[in-house]
Design a protein around this motif. Structure first.
Motif, PDB file in Angstrom:
ATOM      1  N   GLY A 165       0.800  -1.257  -0.010  1.00 47.73           N
ATOM      2  CA  GLY A 165       0.063   0.070  -0.084  1.00 47.73           C
ATOM      3  C   GLY A 165       0.734   1.328   0.122  1.00 47.73           C
ATOM      4  N   GLU A 166       2.102   1.085   0.220  1.00 46.63           N
ATOM      5  CA  GLU A 166       2.953   2.461   0.193  1.00 46.63           C
ATOM      6  C   GLU A 166       3.508   2.634  -1.119  1.00 46.63           C
ATOM      7  OE1 GLU A 166       4.131   5.520   0.758  1.00 46.63           O
ATOM      8  OE2 GLU A 166       3.665   4.569   2.868  1.00 46.63           O
ATOM      9  N   GLN A 167       3.357   3.714  -1.691  1.00 42.94           N
ATOM     10  CA  GLN A 167       3.546   4.095  -3.019  1.00 42.94           C
ATOM     11  C   GLN A 167       4.966   4.879  -3.059  1.00 42.94           C
ATOM     12  OE1 GLN A 167       2.269   2.834  -5.762  1.00 42.94           O
ATOM     13  NE2 GLN A 167       0.798   1.615  -4.831  1.00 42.94           N
ATOM     14  N   HIS A 168       5.345   5.647  -1.968  1.00 39.90           N
ATOM     15  CA  HIS A 168       6.361   6.614  -1.918  1.00 39.90           C
ATOM     16  C   HIS A 168       7.775   5.763  -1.553  1.00 39.90           C
ATOM     17  CE1 HIS A 168       2.788   9.228  -0.697  1.00 39.90           C
ATOM     18  NE2 HIS A 168       3.745  10.149  -1.192  1.00 39.90           N
ATOM     19  N   SER A 169       8.467   5.694  -2.900  1.00 42.38           N
ATOM     20  CA  SER A 169       9.738   4.948  -2.790  1.00 42.38           C
ATOM     21  C   SER A 169      11.125   5.624  -2.965  1.00 42.38           C
ATOM     22  CB  SER A 169       9.622   3.856  -3.837  1.00 42.38           C
ATOM     23  OG  SER A 169       9.462   4.474  -5.315  1.00 42.38           O
ATOM     24  N   LEU A 170      10.972   6.945  -3.244  1.00 42.57           N
ATOM     25  CA  LEU A 170      12.177   7.661  -3.539  1.00 42.57           C
ATOM     26  C   LEU A 170      13.080   7.692  -2.445  1.00 42.57           C
ATOM     27  CD1 LEU A 170      10.935  11.126  -5.212  1.00 42.57           C
ATOM     28  CD2 LEU A 170      12.161   9.095  -6.172  1.00 42.57           C
ATOM     29  N   PRO A 171      12.601   7.821  -1.142  1.00 40.63           N
ATOM     30  CA  PRO A 171      13.934   7.539  -0.034  1.00 40.63           C
ATOM     31  C   PRO A 171      14.665   6.375  -0.462  1.00 40.63           C
ATOM     32  CG  PRO A 171      12.105   8.600   1.149  1.00 40.63           C
ATOM     33  CD  PRO A 171      11.430   8.020  -0.505  1.00 40.63           C
ATOM     34  N   ILE A 172      13.968   5.245  -0.515  1.00 43.30           N
ATOM     35  CA  ILE A 172      14.814   3.935  -0.613  1.00 43.30           C
ATOM     36  C   ILE A 172      15.264   3.851  -1.926  1.00 43.30           C
ATOM     37  CG2 ILE A 172      13.580   2.580   1.203  1.00 43.30           C
ATOM     38  CD1 ILE A 172      12.005   1.019  -1.038  1.00 43.30           C
ATOM     39  N   GLU A 173      14.887   4.447  -2.849  1.00 45.92           N
ATOM     40  CA  GLU A 173      15.708   4.617  -4.135  1.00 45.92           C
ATOM     41  C   GLU A 173      17.123   5.175  -3.808  1.00 45.92           C
ATOM     42  OE1 GLU A 173      13.669   6.070  -7.619  1.00 45.92           O
ATOM     43  OE2 GLU A 173      11.510   5.254  -6.795  1.00 45.92           O
ATOM     44  N   ALA A 174      17.125   6.403  -3.126  1.00 49.66           N
ATOM     45  CA  ALA A 174      18.259   6.978  -2.881  1.00 49.66           C
ATOM     46  C   ALA A 174      19.292   5.868  -1.732  1.00 49.66           C
ATOM     47  CB  ALA A 174      17.928   8.224  -1.812  1.00 49.66           C
ATOM     48  N   LEU A 175      18.555   5.166  -1.147  1.00 46.34           N
ATOM     49  CA  LEU A 175      19.445   4.268  -0.196  1.00 46.34           C
ATOM     50  C   LEU A 175      19.923   3.154  -1.077  1.00 46.34           C
ATOM     51  CD1 LEU A 175      20.367   3.267   2.610  1.00 46.34           C
ATOM     52  CD2 LEU A 175      18.131   1.961   2.868  1.00 46.34           C
ATOM     53  N   ALA A 176      19.330   2.502  -2.155  1.00 44.75           N
ATOM     54  CA  ALA A 176      19.773   1.858  -3.057  1.00 44.75           C
ATOM     55  C   ALA A 176      20.847   2.267  -3.769  1.00 44.75           C
ATOM     56  CB  ALA A 176      18.788   1.242  -3.966  1.00 44.75           C
ATOM     57  N   ALA A 177      20.834   3.650  -4.321  1.00 44.44           N
ATOM     58  CA  ALA A 177      22.039   3.974  -4.824  1.00 44.44           C
ATOM     59  C   ALA A 177      23.124   4.103  -4.107  1.00 44.44           C
ATOM     60  CB  ALA A 177      21.348   5.621  -5.668  1.00 44.44           C
ATOM     61  N   ALA A 178      23.206   4.737  -3.012  1.00 45.64           N
ATOM     62  CA  ALA A 178      24.055   5.144  -1.742  1.00 45.64           C
ATOM     63  C   ALA A 178      24.736   3.307  -1.619  1.00 45.64           C
ATOM     64  CB  ALA A 178      23.532   5.725  -0.966  1.00 45.64           C
ATOM     65  N   LEU A 179      24.002   2.554  -1.244  1.00 47.23           N
ATOM     66  CA  LEU A 179      24.516   1.249  -1.176  1.00 47.23           C
ATOM     67  C   LEU A 179      25.227   0.783  -2.440  1.00 47.23           C
ATOM     68  CD1 LEU A 179      21.456  -0.641   0.575  1.00 47.23           C
ATOM     69  CD2 LEU A 179      23.703   0.085   1.666  1.00 47.23           C
ATOM     70  N   GLY A 180      24.778   0.968  -3.475  1.00 40.27           N
ATOM     71  CA  GLY A 180      25.514   0.611  -4.830  1.00 40.27           C
ATOM     72  C   GLY A 180      26.655   1.319  -4.946  1.00 40.27           C
ATOM     73  N   GLU A 181      26.762   2.608  -4.977  1.00 46.78           N
ATOM     74  CA  GLU A 181      28.141   3.364  -4.637  1.00 46.78           C
ATOM     75  C   GLU A 181      29.236   2.559  -3.933  1.00 46.78           C
ATOM     76  OE1 GLU A 181      27.538   8.060  -5.607  1.00 46.78           O
ATOM     77  OE2 GLU A 181      27.267   7.291  -3.414  1.00 46.78           O
ATOM     78  N   ARG A 182      28.746   2.022  -2.777  1.00 50.46           N
ATOM     79  CA  ARG A 182      29.745   1.377  -1.911  1.00 50.46           C
ATOM     80  C   ARG A 182      29.999   0.083  -2.209  1.00 50.46           C
ATOM     81  NH1 ARG A 182      27.847   5.691  -0.174  1.00 50.46           N
ATOM     82  NH2 ARG A 182      28.701   6.895   1.523  1.00 50.46           N
ATOM     83  N   GLY A 183      29.509  -0.628  -3.384  1.00 46.33           N
ATOM     84  CA  GLY A 183      29.740  -1.890  -3.667  1.00 46.33           C
ATOM     85  C   GLY A 183      29.004  -3.032  -3.109  1.00 46.33           C
ATOM     86  N   LEU A 184      27.912  -2.802  -2.346  1.00 44.85           N
ATOM     87  CA  LEU A 184      26.825  -3.597  -1.652  1.00 44.85           C
ATOM     88  C   LEU A 184      25.840  -4.049  -2.537  1.00 44.85           C
ATOM     89  CD1 LEU A 184      26.767  -1.990   2.000  1.00 44.85           C
ATOM     90  CD2 LEU A 184      28.159  -3.735   1.357  1.00 44.85           C
ATOM     91  N   PRO A 185      25.493  -5.017  -2.766  1.00 41.67           N
ATOM     92  CA  PRO A 185      24.609  -5.704  -3.713  1.00 41.67           C
ATOM     93  C   PRO A 185      23.279  -5.502  -3.210  1.00 41.67           C
ATOM     94  CG  PRO A 185      25.606  -7.627  -2.597  1.00 41.67           C
ATOM     95  CD  PRO A 185      26.519  -6.329  -2.087  1.00 41.67           C
ATOM     96  N   VAL A 186      22.318  -5.239  -3.875  1.00 40.87           N
ATOM     97  CA  VAL A 186      20.918  -4.695  -3.467  1.00 40.87           C
ATOM     98  C   VAL A 186      19.785  -5.542  -4.097  1.00 40.87           C
ATOM     99  CG1 VAL A 186      19.307  -2.690  -3.523  1.00 40.87           C
ATOM    100  CG2 VAL A 186      21.913  -2.249  -2.673  1.00 40.87           C
ATOM    101  N   ARG A 187      18.608  -5.736  -3.569  1.00 39.99           N
ATOM    102  CA  ARG A 187      17.648  -6.333  -4.299  1.00 39.99           C
ATOM    103  C   ARG A 187      16.643  -5.331  -4.075  1.00 39.99           C
ATOM    104  NH1 ARG A 187      21.338  -8.646  -5.695  1.00 39.99           N
ATOM    105  NH2 ARG A 187      21.684 -10.834  -5.873  1.00 39.99           N
ATOM    106  N   MET A 188      16.134  -4.538  -5.022  1.00 41.97           N
ATOM    107  CA  MET A 188      15.330  -3.213  -5.032  1.00 41.97           C
ATOM    108  C   MET A 188      13.707  -3.698  -5.483  1.00 41.97           C
ATOM    109  SD  MET A 188      14.350  -0.544  -4.027  1.00 41.97           S
ATOM    110  CE  MET A 188      13.584   1.287  -4.293  1.00 41.97           C
ATOM    111  N   PHE A 189      12.853  -3.723  -4.390  1.00 40.52           N
ATOM    112  CA  PHE A 189      11.445  -4.103  -4.885  1.00 40.52           C
ATOM    113  C   PHE A 189      10.521  -2.909  -5.219  1.00 40.52           C
ATOM    114  CE2 PHE A 189      13.511  -7.932  -3.236  1.00 40.52           C
ATOM    115  CZ  PHE A 189      13.271  -8.859  -4.285  1.00 40.52           C
ATOM    116  N   GLY A 190      10.978  -1.728  -4.725  1.00 41.02           N
ATOM    117  CA  GLY A 190       9.924  -0.465  -4.944  1.00 41.02           C
ATOM    118  C   GLY A 190       9.073  -0.570  -4.015  1.00 41.02           C
TER     119      GLY A 190
END
Length: 338
Positions: free
Chosen positions: A202-227
């Motif tokens: 039911g939660e449609q606001h995903s921008l903050p975890i999109e930012a977190l996914a990008a930041a984790l990716g910058e540090r070489g940590l694997p991410v599974r992003m489901f939005g």
């Protein structure tokens, strides 16, 4: 001929790039206005580099307000130069850029510029200003000090103005999301357990975890992003199938925060019989309120501190229950992204 600017004004003059960030337009737009409408700086250094005085910037601010209300650029430029007939090209009261400007408070100039560009629905300027902020400040600082304050201001304006400004929020969110997706992840260590990121059902606001996914990716940590709005059973299946080191669940509002779901995810075990593991569950977003629904659950507060918590988890530094000690208490009064 314009009067010679005083020496103190010349000393405070800004570059074209700095003025563009302040106004929320691209440097190309400023150069185009100078070429087409003679609304340029009063002085150039060594005859080449543009330097904009406070008086120059005031004229540009007026032109931005007028064009935001639909006044043709040539007419707006005449008014800004003080050459238009008295009373012409006057901006209407209220609305974008006037009394209805976004409530930003004390923020970086880049934040004000981004807000102005978003209100004007100037997509190219929004995109350019986002890319510049990310390049100049890095992802975390750009998010916390430029992007998130602008998003929050748009949301507050929308909430107080009915259906107005919805288009501003949608345009800004679209280009912020695109900017996050263009950040390339760094190579990481093989066979590292991933971090699973999802919004609650039911939660449609995903921008903050999109930012977190990008930041984790910058540090070489694997991410599974489901939005956005991942169904509960799909979330539980994803945890069992991927065996993540951590699961981050985002909730923007109390209406979507599901504490029963959080408890069930915290209790999931995965892996082969005799070698079972479980994931650290981290709740993010203002919807969760105070406290956690399970002793094995932590909270994230702010992108920077939340990123530190996950990096510590990935490195194996965890307190009892699998949550780093640094994630057990809030780092400030506002939840991550609230």
């Amino acid at each position: 001929m314009q009067p010679e600017p005083p020496q103190d004004a010349l000393a405070a003059a800004l570059s074209t790039g700095a003025v563009a960030r302040h106004l929320g337009v691209s440097p190309t737009t400023l150069r185009s206005w100078e070429r087409r409408y003679a609304i340029g700086p009063a002085r150039r250094e060594d005859g080449r580099h543009r330097r904009w005085t406070p008086q120059d910037i005031a004229r540009l601010e007026l032109m931005c307000r007028l064009t935001a209300h639909g006044v043709p650029p040539a007419e707006a430029a005449r008014a800004a130069r003080g050459t238009a007939p008295a009373g012409s090209a006057r901006p209407p009261q209220g609305g974008p850029g006037g009394q209805g400007a976004l409530p930003l408070g004390e923020v970086r100039p880049e934040c004000r510029g981004l807000a102005r560009a978003a209100v004007r629905l100037d997509a190219s300027a929004v995109q350019e200003l986002l890319e510049t902020a990310l390049a100049d400040h890095g992802l975390v600082t750009a998010w916390e000090e430029v992007i998130a304050p602008t998003l929050h201001a748009v949301g507050r304006k929308w909430a107080s103005a009915g259906e107005r400004y919805v288009e501003v929020e949608h345009l800004l969110s679209w280009y912020v999301s695109g900017a996050m997706h263009r950040i390339r992840p760094a190579p990481g260590a093989p066979r590292t357990p991933p971090v699973l990121l999802a919004c609650v059902p039911g939660e449609q606001h995903s921008l903050p975890i999109e930012a977190l996914a990008a930041a984790l990716g910058e540090r070489g940590l694997p991410v599974r992003m489901f939005g956005a709005a991942l169904p509960a059973e799909a979330l539980r299946d994803a945890v069992r199938r991927t065996g993540p080191r951590a699961v981050v669940l985002w909730s923007q509002s109390r209406a979507t925060a599901d504490r029963a779901l959080a408890r069930s995810v915290a209790g999931i075990e995965w892996g082969l019989r005799g070698a079972r593991g479980h994931s650290a569950l981290l709740l993010a977003g203002p919807g969760w309120g105070a406290g956690t629904p399970d002793p094995r659950t932590g909270r994230l507060f702010g992108l920077r501190s939340g990123l530190d918590v996950i990096v510590e988890l990935a490195a194996g530094g965890a307190a009892a229950g699998g949550i780093p000690a640094s994630g057990a208490a809030p780092a400030g009064p506002a939840a991550y992204g609230s």
